[in-house]
Design a protein around this motif. Structure first.
Motif, short mmCIF file in Angstrom:
data_model
loop_
_atom_site.label_atom_id
_atom_site.label_comp_id
_atom_site.label_asym_id
_atom_site.label_seq_id
_atom_site.Cartn_x
_atom_site.Cartn_y
_atom_site.Cartn_z
N ALA A 21 28.01 45.37 34.61
CA ALA A 21 26.64 45.11 34.15
C ALA A 21 25.62 45.59 35.16
CB ALA A 21 26.46 43.62 33.88
N ASP A 22 25.90 45.39 36.43
CA ASP A 22 24.98 45.85 37.48
C ASP A 22 24.88 47.37 37.48
OD1 ASP A 22 23.40 45.18 40.02
OD2 ASP A 22 24.89 46.59 40.78
N LEU A 81 21.80 32.71 36.08
CA LEU A 81 21.60 31.26 36.15
C LEU A 81 22.75 30.60 36.90
CD1 LEU A 81 20.39 30.50 32.52
CD2 LEU A 81 18.99 30.64 34.59
N LEU A 82 23.95 31.11 36.68
CA LEU A 82 25.12 30.55 37.34
C LEU A 82 25.15 30.90 38.81
CD1 LEU A 82 27.80 29.00 36.66
CD2 LEU A 82 28.87 31.25 36.54
N ASN A 83 24.73 32.12 39.13
CA ASN A 83 24.78 32.58 40.51
C ASN A 83 23.54 33.41 40.81
OD1 ASN A 83 25.35 33.55 43.04
ND2 ASN A 83 27.11 34.78 42.42
N PRO A 84 22.54 32.83 41.48
CA PRO A 84 21.30 33.57 41.78
C PRO A 84 21.53 34.82 42.61
CG PRO A 84 20.99 31.22 42.13
CD PRO A 84 22.47 31.43 41.92
N GLN A 85 22.72 34.96 43.22
CA GLN A 85 23.01 36.13 44.03
C GLN A 85 23.41 37.34 43.19
OE1 GLN A 85 22.29 35.90 47.28
NE2 GLN A 85 21.68 33.82 46.71
N GLN A 97 27.56 19.96 33.55
CA GLN A 97 28.90 19.90 34.12
C GLN A 97 28.91 20.27 35.60
OE1 GLN A 97 30.40 18.01 31.91
NE2 GLN A 97 32.29 19.18 32.09
N LYS A 98 27.71 20.58 36.15
CA LYS A 98 27.58 20.89 37.57
C LYS A 98 28.49 22.06 37.97
CE LYS A 98 26.13 16.25 38.98
NZ LYS A 98 25.96 15.73 37.62
N ILE A 99 28.46 23.12 37.17
CA ILE A 99 29.28 24.30 37.42
C ILE A 99 28.52 25.26 38.32
CG2 ILE A 99 30.40 26.29 36.33
CD1 ILE A 99 30.66 24.55 33.80
N SER A 100 29.21 25.80 39.32
CA SER A 100 28.59 26.78 40.21
C SER A 100 29.52 27.99 40.32
CB SER A 100 28.35 26.19 41.60
OG SER A 100 29.58 26.00 42.28
N ALA A 101 29.00 29.04 40.94
CA ALA A 101 29.79 30.26 41.09
C ALA A 101 30.86 30.12 42.16
CB ALA A 101 28.87 31.44 41.42
N GLN A 102 30.79 29.08 42.93
CA GLN A 102 31.76 28.90 44.03
C GLN A 102 32.98 28.14 43.55
OE1 GLN A 102 31.14 30.51 46.82
NE2 GLN A 102 29.21 31.17 45.91
#
Length: 339
Positions: A89-90, A114-118, A334-339
């Motif tokens: 996508a990038d 939204l999931l990973n601002p990086q 659900q407090k899901i993050s990219a980590q």
């Protein structure tokens, strides 16, 4: 902790709004593509963020020949694998040659940032919708031959065993933030199971890992789940549609196993970089939508596990907006993050 029903409503609203928008605009899209003098001047690239043989790759290759005939230039599929499709996508978002588009799954066009601002691209800012291609439920699939993992096709028995196993079991997905990931987290909230998440480059790798004993469950696309079942490696036990799906009518829905009103869809779509001139994007949208709705390609998509849509750019934009809002709510609650 948020109630499971609130998470379910978020995904149900996403599906309903998206399909309504896609359906209305698909019918309105004209058969004639706008004229674009001088374009294409060279080959068109379709970037796929998943490995060869994956579902997005097969869909892109299904379109390459008819799209080449329509445009009068070669169409080349190029795989840029990694980060749940976000590397591909990038690549598309940064393309400036006017001859690059991408075939994407839900997450790449909705909640990636939204999931990973990086994440280095913004789907709403950097990618222009072309056409929603196909939609599908997922299939809860389990390995055959693993001790303590029921593979009889009885979803109730499997979920009982999964609850007893707790975090000793694992599930696989094509990456953090994909629909397979968020959908399984929703399933965990609805059923009380608690397997650990293990991301892989794509669905084929998930199926291989499950067949090899590294995973105990996964939500797979119907076509892949069926092929693995025919090979005697995996067993399908429930679809994530509200009722039985035409893509797998012999498989009961999870609602039939007591997971009430559980509904989840994956989809794929074409998008272009915003740098591509608007008249070119309009032509591609019209041509791709017409190809998707053709009997030949509809049949091929069905064989791959997709119900063909072939929407306009507006229809895809509506779906992207609805899914982004709904999935963002699941991530937050659900407090899901990219980590």
């Amino acid at each position: 902790m948020p109630s499971p029903s609130s998470l379910r409503r978020a995904l149900l609203a996403c599906a309903a709004l998206g399909l309504a928008g896609a359906g209305a605009t698909a019918a309105a899209q004209g058969a004639a593509a706008p004229a674009t003098p001088g374009w294409p001047a060279k080959s068109l690239r379709i970037i796929v963020g998943f490995p060869p043989g994956s579902s997005p790759d097969l869909t892109a290759r299904t379109f390459s020949e008819p799209l080449s005939r329509a445009l009068g230039q070669p169409v080349i599929v190029e795989n840029k694998v990694g980060a749940g499709g976000n590397i591909g996508a990038d690549t598309v978002a940064k393309a400036t040659d006017g001859h690059t588009i991408g075939l994407f799954i839900n997450g790449n066009l909705t909640i990636a940032r939204l999931l990973n601002p990086q994440v280095t691209y913004d789907p709403a800012r950097d990618l222009a919708p072309l056409s929603l291609i196909g939609v599908s439920p997922l299939v809860l699939t389990v390995p055959v031959g693993q001790k303590d993992v029921p593979a009889t096709g009885d979803a109730r028995a499997f979920l009982d065993a999964a609850r007893a196993a707790g975090d000793r079991w694992s599930y696989g997905t094509p990456g953090v933030g994909t629909v397979g990931h968020l959908g399984t987290e929703l399933l965990k909230a609805r059923t009380g199971i608690d397997p650990l998440h293990v991301p892989y480059p794509g669905y084929p790798q998930v199926a291989t890992a499950m067949g090899g004993g590294q995973l105990q469950m996964a939500l797979l696309p119907p076509a892949l789940a069926l092929s693995q079942e025919r090979a005697g490696k995996l067993k399908r036990i429930g679809v994530t549609s509200a009722g039985r799906s035409t893509l797998a009518p012999e498989v009961p829905s999870l609602a039939e196993a007591g997971v009430r009103d559980f509904q989840l869809e994956i989809w794929n779509a074409f998008a272009a970089p915003v740098s591509m001139p608007a008249p070119v994007r309009a032509r591609l949208s019209a041509v791709i939508g017409e190809i998707a709705r053709s009997p030949e390609v509809r049949d091929k998509l069905f064989q791959q596990g997709w119900q063909a849509v072939g929407s306009s750019a507006e229809g895809l934009a509506n779906r992207m907006q609805a899914d982004t809002a709904a999935m963002a709510r699941v991530i937050r609650e659900q407090k899901i993050s990219a980590q």
